[in-house]
Scaffold this active site. Sequence first.
Site, mmCIF file in Angstrom:
data_model
loop_
_atom_site.group_PDB
_atom_site.id
_atom_site.type_symbol
_atom_site.label_atom_id
_atom_site.label_comp_id
_atom_site.label_asym_id
_atom_site.label_seq_id
_atom_site.Cartn_x
_atom_site.Cartn_y
_atom_site.Cartn_z
ATOM 1 N N LEU A 146 -4.093 -6.157 -7.306
ATOM 2 C CA LEU A 146 -3.690 -6.242 -5.898
ATOM 3 C C LEU A 146 -2.189 -6.029 -5.713
ATOM 4 O O LEU A 146 -1.377 -6.474 -6.517
ATOM 5 C CB LEU A 146 -4.093 -7.604 -5.326
ATOM 6 N N HIS A 147 -1.846 -5.321 -4.628
ATOM 7 C CA HIS A 147 -0.440 -5.032 -4.307
ATOM 8 C C HIS A 147 -0.229 -5.216 -2.811
ATOM 9 O O HIS A 147 -1.132 -5.701 -2.099
ATOM 10 C CB HIS A 147 -0.057 -3.633 -4.793
ATOM 11 N N GLU A 148 0.930 -4.795 -2.314
ATOM 12 C CA GLU A 148 1.258 -5.006 -0.895
ATOM 13 C C GLU A 148 0.251 -4.330 0.045
ATOM 14 O O GLU A 148 0.060 -4.767 1.171
ATOM 15 C CB GLU A 148 2.670 -4.481 -0.580
ATOM 16 N N HIS B 5 -2.979 -4.226 -0.405
ATOM 17 C CA HIS B 5 -4.084 -5.184 -0.248
ATOM 18 C C HIS B 5 -3.646 -6.371 0.608
ATOM 19 O O HIS B 5 -4.423 -6.901 1.393
ATOM 20 C CB HIS B 5 -4.551 -5.697 -1.618
ATOM 21 N N LYS C 279 -5.044 4.968 2.968
ATOM 22 C CA LYS C 279 -4.767 5.860 1.837
ATOM 23 C C LYS C 279 -6.063 6.487 1.309
ATOM 24 O O LYS C 279 -6.082 7.641 0.919
ATOM 25 C CB LYS C 279 -4.046 5.116 0.711
ATOM 26 N N ASP C 280 -7.146 5.697 1.315
ATOM 27 C CA ASP C 280 -8.450 6.237 0.919
ATOM 28 C C ASP C 280 -9.188 6.690 2.175
ATOM 29 O O ASP C 280 -10.263 6.171 2.520
ATOM 30 C CB ASP C 280 -9.239 5.172 0.157
ATOM 31 N N SER D 118 -2.692 1.209 -7.281
ATOM 32 C CA SER D 118 -2.777 0.513 -8.567
ATOM 33 C C SER D 118 -2.415 1.464 -9.702
ATOM 34 O O SER D 118 -2.106 1.028 -10.806
ATOM 35 C CB SER D 118 -4.194 -0.014 -8.770
ATOM 36 N N ARG D 119 -2.477 2.761 -9.434
ATOM 37 C CA ARG D 119 -2.199 3.743 -10.489
ATOM 38 C C ARG D 119 -0.712 4.054 -10.639
ATOM 39 O O ARG D 119 -0.310 4.669 -11.629
ATOM 40 C CB ARG D 119 -2.961 5.042 -10.212
HETATM 41 O O1 PAF Z 1 -11.005 1.231 -2.371
HETATM 42 C C1 PAF Z 1 -11.411 0.584 -3.356
HETATM 43 O O2 PAF Z 1 -10.665 -0.169 -4.006
HETATM 44 C C2 PAF Z 1 -12.854 0.748 -3.814
HETATM 45 O O3 PAF Z 1 -13.295 2.050 -3.641
HETATM 46 C C3 PAF Z 1 -13.812 -0.237 -3.118
HETATM 47 C C4 PAF Z 1 -13.879 0.008 -1.633
HETATM 48 C C5 PAF Z 1 -13.357 -1.666 -3.407
HETATM 49 C C6 PAF Z 1 -15.242 -0.077 -3.683
HETATM 50 O O4 PAF Z 1 -15.288 -0.375 -5.040
#
Ligand code: PAF
Length: 254
Positions: free
Chosen positions: A25-27, A29, A139-140, A176-177
Amino acid sequence: MKVVRTMGELETAPGTGLVPTMGALHEGHRALFRAARAESERVVASLFVNPAQFDEQADLEAYPRDEEHDLQLARAEGVDVVFAPPPEEMYPAGFATWVDPQETGAEGTARPGHFRGVATVCLKLFNLVRPERAYFGQKDGQQVAVLRRLVRDLNVPVEIRVVPTVRDPDGLALSSRNGRLSAEERQRALGLPRALASAAREPNPVAAARASLNGLDPDYVEVLDLGDAKLLAAAIRVGSTRLIDNVLLEGEIQ
Ligand code: PAF
């Protein structure tokens, strides 16, 4: 804060906001937890590195894990329940039913099977936690589009909320990468947010981003449609690290 590891220990309650995560977890999250906390009576977070969404075994193995740090951060942000199951709890022997969103383009093409893993684990989490809202990062962006279609197509009573991308002061989107980048790679990686930000102001943003990403060899540059917003998105590889990012082209993130 309660930490539960089995489905049987999970309780449901009205007014729940769910933040699905893979830990590390980072900022970014933190922003998801805050958004959930601001409008939910109860916040549930999941910490689960979902093997089903990794198309490369090496990427799964290298994925950062630090549960102690994650629990501290979640506690500090007022999360009520953390669900951190082992893989066999989510995928027991005999597991054989998948949600396949048929997503092509961008990540869907670059990472075959990725969205099948994401959609399946998210539907399981929605069914287990029964949240009113679930929170995901901009971002996703394509993940958001896939999950919005999933809840519409399969009549899942969950609202998918999007929280704007959090960036380091130099402009790199938190991920996280990022920890895997050397100082020199990080400098090169900055070409991604810079190219997207400047291309978004051009009449043909895809062509403009491609031209400025020239040396970074992008996997793709595409416009993503989230329904209420359009994003200019791209993925690059810097050394062995793959990075994605996007910027708003039109509409609103919500
Ligand atoms: O975005 C993520 O970290 C993952 O794709 C998720 C939504 C937790 C599903 O594993």
